[in-house]
Design a protein around this motif. Structure first.
Motif, PDB file in Angstrom:
ATOM      1  N   SER A  83      31.760  38.958  26.112  1.00 29.12           N
ATOM      2  CA  SER A  83      31.301  38.220  27.283  1.00 29.12           C
ATOM      3  C   SER A  83      30.936  39.242  28.360  1.00 29.12           C
ATOM      4  O   SER A  83      31.413  40.381  28.335  1.00 29.12           O
ATOM      5  CB  SER A  83      32.408  37.300  27.793  1.00 29.12           C
ATOM      6  OG  SER A  83      33.449  38.076  28.368  1.00 29.12           O
ATOM      7  N   PRO A  84      30.100  38.870  29.320  1.00 32.04           N
ATOM      8  CA  PRO A  84      29.754  39.805  30.398  1.00 32.04           C
ATOM      9  C   PRO A  84      30.989  40.326  31.147  1.00 32.04           C
ATOM     10  O   PRO A  84      31.039  41.489  31.522  1.00 32.04           O
ATOM     11  CB  PRO A  84      28.859  38.974  31.324  1.00 32.04           C
ATOM     12  CG  PRO A  84      28.259  37.938  30.426  1.00 32.04           C
ATOM     13  CD  PRO A  84      29.318  37.642  29.410  1.00 32.04           C
ATOM     14  N   MET A  85      31.998  39.483  31.326  1.00 35.43           N
ATOM     15  CA  MET A  85      33.214  39.921  32.015  1.00 35.43           C
ATOM     16  C   MET A  85      33.966  40.961  31.185  1.00 35.43           C
ATOM     17  O   MET A  85      34.477  41.941  31.714  1.00 35.43           O
ATOM     18  CB  MET A  85      34.125  38.732  32.323  1.00 35.43           C
ATOM     19  CG  MET A  85      33.563  37.807  33.389  1.00 35.43           C
ATOM     20  SD  MET A  85      33.181  38.651  34.941  1.00 35.43           S
ATOM     21  CE  MET A  85      34.813  39.019  35.515  1.00 35.43           C
ATOM     22  N   ALA A  86      34.030  40.753  29.877  1.00 31.12           N
ATOM     23  CA  ALA A  86      34.710  41.720  29.006  1.00 31.12           C
ATOM     24  C   ALA A  86      33.978  43.052  29.029  1.00 31.12           C
ATOM     25  O   ALA A  86      34.603  44.109  29.021  1.00 31.12           O
ATOM     26  CB  ALA A  86      34.801  41.174  27.590  1.00 31.12           C
ATOM     27  N   LEU A  87      32.645  43.004  29.052  1.00 35.05           N
ATOM     28  CA  LEU A  87      31.869  44.247  29.121  1.00 35.05           C
ATOM     29  C   LEU A  87      32.157  45.002  30.416  1.00 35.05           C
ATOM     30  O   LEU A  87      32.268  46.228  30.416  1.00 35.05           O
ATOM     31  CB  LEU A  87      30.370  43.953  28.995  1.00 35.05           C
ATOM     32  CG  LEU A  87      29.890  43.561  27.609  1.00 35.05           C
ATOM     33  CD1 LEU A  87      28.429  43.147  27.656  1.00 35.05           C
ATOM     34  CD2 LEU A  87      30.087  44.703  26.630  1.00 35.05           C
TER      35      LEU A  87
END
Length: 116
Positions: A83-87
């Motif tokens: 997910s963008p947050m995990a990245l």
């Protein structure tokens, strides 16, 4: 069709079901066990062990390749993108400091720095 109650099945039972499904694909393709084994450079005994869950995963992949069913691997464990947050969280873990353990060669007094 999904396997019902897969979590109550033993690993051997799941392996047997996967093998049964591969055998069904082989029969539908009208390919003998011997021809698959020959193409992969294995014995028919190794083929049979693989479809019973006792072989190497690499051999299973080879069998699927011969059967023209490699797309099943992608369905088996589909890729799940971050997910963008995990990245963003991973980005924060990039190296930001030097350890100082790398030895840098110092110039001799007569050497000239060429800027390369």
């Amino acid at each position: 069709m999904p396997i019902k109650d897969i979590y109550v099945m033993s690993d051997d039972a799941i392996a047997a079901e996967v093998g049964r499904r591969i055998e069904q694909k082989r029969l539908e393709a009208d390919i003998t066990q011997e021809s698959i084994a020959e193409e992969l450079g294995i014995t028919t005994k190794t083929y049979r062990a693989t479809i019973k869950g006792k072989g190497k995963f690499v051999t299973l992949i080879g069998i699927l390749r011969v059967l023209g069913q490699l797309e099943l691997i992608d369905r088996f464990i589909p890729e799940t993108p971050f997910s963008p947050m995990a990245l963003l969280e991973l980005r924060g873990r990039q190296r930001q400091r030097a350890s100082g353990l790398t030895v840098v060669k110092k110039e001799s007094p007569g050497e000239e720095d060429l800027g390369w």
